[in-house]
Design a protein around this motif. Structure first.
Motif, mmCIF file in Angstrom:
data_model
loop_
_atom_site.group_PDB
_atom_site.id
_atom_site.type_symbol
_atom_site.label_atom_id
_atom_site.label_comp_id
_atom_site.label_asym_id
_atom_site.label_seq_id
_atom_site.Cartn_x
_atom_site.Cartn_y
_atom_site.Cartn_z
ATOM 1 N N TYR A 8 0.839 -1.203 0.000
ATOM 2 C CA TYR A 8 0.000 0.000 0.000
ATOM 3 C C TYR A 8 0.875 1.254 0.000
ATOM 4 O O TYR A 8 0.689 2.163 -0.800
ATOM 5 N N THR A 9 1.890 1.261 0.858
ATOM 6 C CA THR A 9 2.790 2.407 0.956
ATOM 7 C C THR A 9 3.489 2.647 -0.377
ATOM 8 O O THR A 9 3.568 3.774 -0.869
ATOM 9 N N THR A 10 3.995 1.536 -0.952
ATOM 10 C CA THR A 10 4.680 1.645 -2.235
ATOM 11 C C THR A 10 3.762 2.287 -3.268
ATOM 12 O O THR A 10 4.152 3.185 -4.013
ATOM 13 N N VAL A 49 1.082 4.175 -2.896
ATOM 14 C CA VAL A 49 0.825 5.595 -2.669
ATOM 15 C C VAL A 49 2.045 6.423 -3.072
ATOM 16 O O VAL A 49 1.941 7.443 -3.760
ATOM 17 N N THR A 50 3.228 5.938 -2.683
ATOM 18 C CA THR A 50 4.448 6.676 -3.006
ATOM 19 C C THR A 50 4.605 6.840 -4.511
ATOM 20 O O THR A 50 4.875 7.932 -5.021
ATOM 21 N N VAL A 51 4.410 5.704 -5.212
ATOM 22 C CA VAL A 51 4.594 5.741 -6.661
ATOM 23 C C VAL A 51 3.586 6.684 -7.314
ATOM 24 O O VAL A 51 3.941 7.513 -8.167
ATOM 25 N N VAL A 52 2.330 6.583 -6.880
ATOM 26 C CA VAL A 52 1.299 7.434 -7.482
ATOM 27 C C VAL A 52 1.610 8.913 -7.245
ATOM 28 O O VAL A 52 1.552 9.734 -8.161
ATOM 29 N N LEU A 53 1.974 9.225 -5.995
ATOM 30 C CA LEU A 53 2.290 10.630 -5.694
ATOM 31 C C LEU A 53 3.500 11.096 -6.482
ATOM 32 O O LEU A 53 3.523 12.196 -7.033
ATOM 33 N N PHE A 54 4.506 10.247 -6.551
ATOM 34 C CA PHE A 54 5.728 10.613 -7.260
ATOM 35 C C PHE A 54 5.422 10.907 -8.729
ATOM 36 O O PHE A 54 5.799 11.947 -9.273
ATOM 37 N N LEU A 55 4.682 9.969 -9.352
ATOM 38 C CA LEU A 55 4.376 10.168 -10.770
ATOM 39 C C LEU A 55 3.505 11.393 -10.980
ATOM 40 O O LEU A 55 3.707 12.175 -11.907
ATOM 41 N N GLY A 56 2.524 11.602 -10.071
ATOM 42 C CA GLY A 56 1.678 12.793 -10.163
ATOM 43 C C GLY A 56 2.529 14.044 -10.111
ATOM 44 O O GLY A 56 2.341 14.979 -10.887
#
Ligand code: UDP
Ligand code: MG
Length: 323
Positions: free
Chosen positions: A266-268, A270-277
């Motif tokens: 889950y953390t991964t 969220v991190t990936v989505v935020l990073f790409l955003g």
């Protein structure tokens, strides 16, 4: 042989306090250097104090002084462009600030360097007066600018300098709206010389260039002389896509080999989505910087409007010969 015509171009914005001293020192210079035909174009950039009136009165007394009055405050770069357009017929143009941070007494050295064969002369500060945050900002800008563009500017020289006839002609061919004078001066080329001088404190009044304006100016400099931010986005995109493929391959292989992974992540995620955003938003922002500039250029609005009679009406860069 007739004497060369040298025009000093000075943008003026609310400089009532320094103008008397400026004009006194310019007049003294003109009177003591008989080897040129001197004149000065003072561009009033929509001052709200008595600057325009003072220059008008001075011009009435001494025909070597000329006033170009803009219809409102268009900013330093536009005022400078207006002055350059007005002085176009000169053999050489000296560009300087009104606040006496650039001492007029250095002008003969600029002219000497020009006579020595340089087409572009930059006055170079022996030391910089700025301290603290401003100083750090300038340093950061020059570091970035030097890395990003192919036409680095000399960190210790600003507007103060001289343009010879060929450089003036080159300048008059530059049609762009977002102007970064030191960058353009580097871009046009020509043999260039530096003259060292000591930058003075402002003679009176406050700086007109707010921090916000300086930041905007710096962005103009970077974006009009470099496509590297766009290219950096492409590289970032390729890199991130590659990481994505690698991750996909990694998980696929694990699945095939039956190495079952626990349903964590889950953390991964969220991190990936935020990073790409974030990366995408930065990308859109950079595109927007270029797009906005393209929009301003295609509108072809003049850089400035002249209000005073007797001068050319509008600041279109392609202008017929001087009247
Ligand atoms: N100036 C101008 N229009 C503006 C702001 C400034 O013509 O909107 C002129 C100002 O009168 C001065 C020169 O540009 O002659 C440099 O401005 P300033 O001294 O405020 O900037 P700094 O030296 O602090 O960079
Ligand atoms: Mg100044």
């Amino acid at each position: 042989m007739s004497l060369p015509a040298v025009t000093v171009v000075i943008p003026v914005f609310n400089e009532e306090a320094v103008l008397p001293e400026l004009c006194r020192r310019l007049t003294a210079l003109f009177d003591t250097q008989p080897d040129c035909r001197w004149s000065a174009v003072l561009v009033d950039d929509g001052s709200r104090d008595g600057s325009a009136a003072f220059i008008r009165a001075g011009a009435a007394k001494d025909p070597r002084f000329q006033l170009v009055e803009l219809s409102r405050n268009f900013g330093f770069q536009a005022a400078l462009a207006a002055g350059l357009a007005q002085a176009r017929g000169s053999d050489a143009i000296v560009t300087m600030d009104a606040d006496l941070q650039d001492p007029p007494e250095v002008i003969p050295q600029l002219v000497a360097a020009w006579r020595g064969g340089a087409e572009v002369v930059r006055a170079k500060r022996r030391s910089r007066a700025e301290r603290g945050l401003r100083r750090a900002g300038f340093d950061l800008f020059h570091l970035l600018y030097g890395r990003l563009t192919d036409y680095p500017v000399e960190p210790d020289s600003g507007t103060f300098g001289l343009l010879g006839g060929a450089a003036i002609a080159a300048f008059s061919q530059l049609p762009e709206r977002h102007r970064f004078f030191p960058g353009l001066r580097a871009w046009i080329g020509f043999p260039t010389a530096d003259v060292l001088y000591d930058r003075q404190e402002r003679a009176a009044g406050e700086t007109q260039q707010t921090f916000r304006r300086l930041v905007r100016y710096a962005l103009d400099g970077l974006f009009s002389f470099s496509h590297l931010p766009l290219r950096a986005l492409t590289y970032a995109g390729i890199f991130i896509a590659f990481m994505g493929f690698a991750a996909a391959a990694f998980y696929a292989v694990r699945r095939l080999l039956d190495i079952e992974t626990a349903p964590t992540g889950y953390t991964t995620l969220v991190t990936v989505v935020l990073f790409l955003g974030g990366v995408q938003l930065i990308g859109i922002g950079v595109l927007g910087e270029y797009l906005g500039r393209v929009y301003d250029e295609v509108k072809r609005r003049p850089n400035y409007i002249v209000k005073s009679p007797g001068t050319r009406g509008v600041g279109a860069e392609k202008n017929p010969a001087r009247d």
